[in-house]
Design a protein around this motif. Structure first.
Motif, PDB file in Angstrom:
ATOM      1  N   UNK A   1      61.665  62.820   3.115  1.00 24.72           N
ATOM      2  CA  UNK A   1      62.658  63.883   2.966  1.00 24.72           C
ATOM      3  C   UNK A   1      63.877  63.528   3.798  1.00 24.72           C
ATOM      4  N   UNK A   2      65.008  63.327   3.145  1.00 22.64           N
ATOM      5  CA  UNK A   2      66.244  63.061   3.861  1.00 22.64           C
ATOM      6  C   UNK A   2      66.614  64.327   4.639  1.00 22.64           C
ATOM      7  N   UNK A   3      66.650  64.212   5.961  1.00 22.59           N
ATOM      8  CA  UNK A   3      66.741  65.405   6.810  1.00 22.59           C
ATOM      9  C   UNK A   3      67.745  65.250   7.936  1.00 22.59           C
ATOM     10  N   UNK A   4      68.329  66.374   8.290  1.00 20.49           N
ATOM     11  CA  UNK A   4      69.145  66.406   9.503  1.00 20.49           C
ATOM     12  C   UNK A   4      68.195  66.249  10.699  1.00 20.49           C
ATOM     13  N   UNK A   5      68.751  65.973  11.852  1.00 19.80           N
ATOM     14  CA  UNK A   5      67.906  65.759  13.036  1.00 19.80           C
ATOM     15  C   UNK A   5      67.204  67.029  13.495  1.00 19.80           C
ATOM     16  N   UNK A   6      67.667  68.186  13.052  1.00 21.46           N
ATOM     17  CA  UNK A   6      67.034  69.437  13.486  1.00 21.46           C
ATOM     18  C   UNK A   6      66.116  70.048  12.436  1.00 21.46           C
TER      19      UNK A   6
ATOM     20  N   UNK B   1      71.614  64.719  -1.357  1.00 27.12           N
ATOM     21  CA  UNK B   1      71.803  65.667  -0.269  1.00 27.12           C
ATOM     22  C   UNK B   1      70.847  65.436   0.867  1.00 27.12           C
ATOM     23  N   UNK B   2      70.984  66.277   1.867  1.00 27.22           N
ATOM     24  CA  UNK B   2      70.178  66.169   3.079  1.00 27.22           C
ATOM     25  C   UNK B   2      69.664  67.562   3.424  1.00 27.22           C
ATOM     26  N   UNK B   3      68.347  67.649   3.614  1.00 27.44           N
ATOM     27  CA  UNK B   3      67.744  68.921   4.015  1.00 27.44           C
ATOM     28  C   UNK B   3      68.235  69.300   5.404  1.00 27.44           C
ATOM     29  N   UNK B   4      68.566  70.567   5.548  1.00 21.52           N
ATOM     30  CA  UNK B   4      69.104  71.052   6.810  1.00 21.52           C
ATOM     31  C   UNK B   4      70.615  70.949   6.882  1.00 21.52           C
ATOM     32  N   UNK B   5      71.230  70.379   5.840  1.00 19.50           N
ATOM     33  CA  UNK B   5      72.686  70.291   5.759  1.00 19.50           C
ATOM     34  C   UNK B   5      73.136  70.840   4.406  1.00 19.50           C
ATOM     35  N   UNK B   6      73.108  69.997   3.372  1.00 19.90           N
ATOM     36  CA  UNK B   6      73.623  70.407   2.056  1.00 19.90           C
ATOM     37  C   UNK B   6      72.539  70.890   1.094  1.00 19.90           C
ATOM     38  N   UNK B   7      71.263  70.745   1.455  1.00 16.20           N
ATOM     39  CA  UNK B   7      70.147  71.156   0.602  1.00 16.20           C
ATOM     40  C   UNK B   7      69.246  72.086   1.394  1.00 16.20           C
ATOM     41  N   UNK B   8      68.900  73.255   0.804  1.00 17.08           N
ATOM     42  CA  UNK B   8      67.984  74.159   1.501  1.00 17.08           C
ATOM     43  C   UNK B   8      66.541  73.850   1.108  1.00 17.08           C
ATOM     44  N   UNK B   9      65.617  74.488   1.777  1.00 20.69           N
ATOM     45  CA  UNK B   9      64.192  74.199   1.586  1.00 20.69           C
ATOM     46  C   UNK B   9      63.728  74.481   0.163  1.00 20.69           C
ATOM     47  N   UNK B  10      64.159  75.580  -0.438  1.00 20.75           N
ATOM     48  CA  UNK B  10      63.743  75.883  -1.809  1.00 20.75           C
ATOM     49  C   UNK B  10      64.234  74.817  -2.790  1.00 20.75           C
TER      50      UNK B  10
ATOM     51  N   UNK C   1      59.788  69.485   6.474  1.00 24.14           N
ATOM     52  CA  UNK C   1      59.493  68.462   5.473  1.00 24.14           C
ATOM     53  C   UNK C   1      58.190  68.773   4.740  1.00 24.14           C
ATOM     54  N   UNK C   2      57.224  69.296   5.455  1.00 24.40           N
ATOM     55  CA  UNK C   2      55.925  69.631   4.847  1.00 24.40           C
ATOM     56  C   UNK C   2      56.070  70.725   3.789  1.00 24.40           C
ATOM     57  N   UNK C   3      56.974  71.656   3.998  1.00 22.06           N
ATOM     58  CA  UNK C   3      57.207  72.729   3.028  1.00 22.06           C
ATOM     59  C   UNK C   3      57.888  72.157   1.779  1.00 22.06           C
ATOM     60  N   UNK C   4      58.844  71.265   1.969  1.00 26.59           N
ATOM     61  CA  UNK C   4      59.501  70.598   0.843  1.00 26.59           C
ATOM     62  C   UNK C   4      58.455  69.855   0.014  1.00 26.59           C
ATOM     63  N   UNK C   5      57.570  69.142   0.674  1.00 33.48           N
ATOM     64  CA  UNK C   5      56.552  68.341  -0.004  1.00 33.48           C
ATOM     65  C   UNK C   5      55.575  69.211  -0.784  1.00 33.48           C
TER      66      UNK C   5
ATOM     67  N   UNK D   1      67.417  55.982  -0.783  1.00 33.03           N
ATOM     68  CA  UNK D   1      68.236  55.266  -1.758  1.00 33.03           C
ATOM     69  C   UNK D   1      69.100  56.209  -2.594  1.00 33.03           C
ATOM     70  N   UNK D   2      70.314  55.783  -2.858  1.00 34.60           N
ATOM     71  CA  UNK D   2      71.285  56.491  -3.689  1.00 34.60           C
ATOM     72  C   UNK D   2      71.614  57.884  -3.164  1.00 34.60           C
ATOM     73  N   UNK D   3      71.341  58.138  -1.885  1.00 37.57           N
ATOM     74  CA  UNK D   3      71.639  59.432  -1.285  1.00 37.57           C
ATOM     75  C   UNK D   3      70.679  60.538  -1.704  1.00 37.57           C
ATOM     76  N   UNK D   4      69.540  60.176  -2.299  1.00 43.15           N
ATOM     77  CA  UNK D   4      68.575  61.179  -2.764  1.00 43.15           C
ATOM     78  C   UNK D   4      68.051  62.020  -1.599  1.00 43.15           C
ATOM     79  N   UNK D   5      67.692  63.264  -1.920  1.00 44.54           N
ATOM     80  CA  UNK D   5      67.185  64.160  -0.879  1.00 44.54           C
ATOM     81  C   UNK D   5      65.677  64.020  -0.662  1.00 44.54           C
ATOM     82  N   UNK D   6      64.938  63.560  -1.681  1.00 46.73           N
ATOM     83  CA  UNK D   6      63.484  63.443  -1.590  1.00 46.73           C
ATOM     84  C   UNK D   6      63.025  62.215  -2.369  1.00 46.73           C
ATOM     85  N   UNK D   7      62.003  61.547  -1.845  1.00 44.12           N
ATOM     86  CA  UNK D   7      61.301  60.479  -2.552  1.00 44.12           C
ATOM     87  C   UNK D   7      59.805  60.713  -2.371  1.00 44.12           C
TER      88      UNK D   7
END
Length: 161
Positions: free
Chosen positions: A106-111, A60-69, A115-119, A147-153
């Motif tokens: 953090x895989x993120x939308x442009x808006x 997923x992508x933060x700001x699109x299909x994945x929320x911050x929590x 990312x710091x909160x996710x981390x 890689x593999x469409x992951x939301x976080x590395x």
């Protein structure tokens, strides 16, 4: 399948993991020409680990299909896998003197700008497991794709005794 935990040094880290109900999974084998961890002097560099959920990439992508929590939970999951790799590499987490640096992608939308909160999901987990030795410097980056469409590395550098 879980990893057998044996150690010769400080039990505190293993006691914390057990109290959290965590069993370390076996270390994965890289699918490319690199090592999961490498040591130079007293520093261990653990390769980036993508977040996994139920054994598969946490996509997923933060700001699109994945929320911050959910992103925080994904970062925590990646940090848990990093600790398992570190245990597999060192054979004893009691050798950890300090987590020096954490880097999160953090895989993120442009808006998306949290990312710091996710981390924080990874950072808080490392503090919980290693106590003050888990306090670290860090960087958190938003990226277009992982890689593999992951939301976080997440990757980390550790000082060992």
């Amino acid at each position: 399948m879980t990893m057998t935990i044996t150690q010769t040094g400080n039990r505190a880290t293993y006691d914390k993991l057990a109290a959290m109900g965590i069993e370390l999974d076996p270390v994965g084998v890289p699918g490319a020409a690199f090592e999961m961890a490498a040591q130079s002097g007293n520093l261990v560099f653990v390769s980036g680990h993508i977040a996994r959920k139920d054994g598969a990439p946490w996509r997923g992508k933060l700001g699109e299909s994945v929320d911050t929590d959910e992103g925080r939970a994904a970062a925590r999951a990646a940090a848990l896998d990093l600790v398992a790799t570190l245990h597999g590499f060192l054979g004893d987490l009691g050798k950890v003197k300090r987590i020096v640096k954490v880097m999160s992608l953090v895989s993120s939308s442009t808006t998306y700008t949290d990312q710091h909160v996710v981390t924080n999901g990874a950072s808080e987990f490392l503090l919980e497991v290693f106590g003050e030795a888990g306090r670290h410097a860090r960087s958190a980056f938003g990226v277009a794709q992982l890689p593999l469409g992951a939301c976080v590395e997440v990757e980390m550098i550790i000082e060992v005794q």
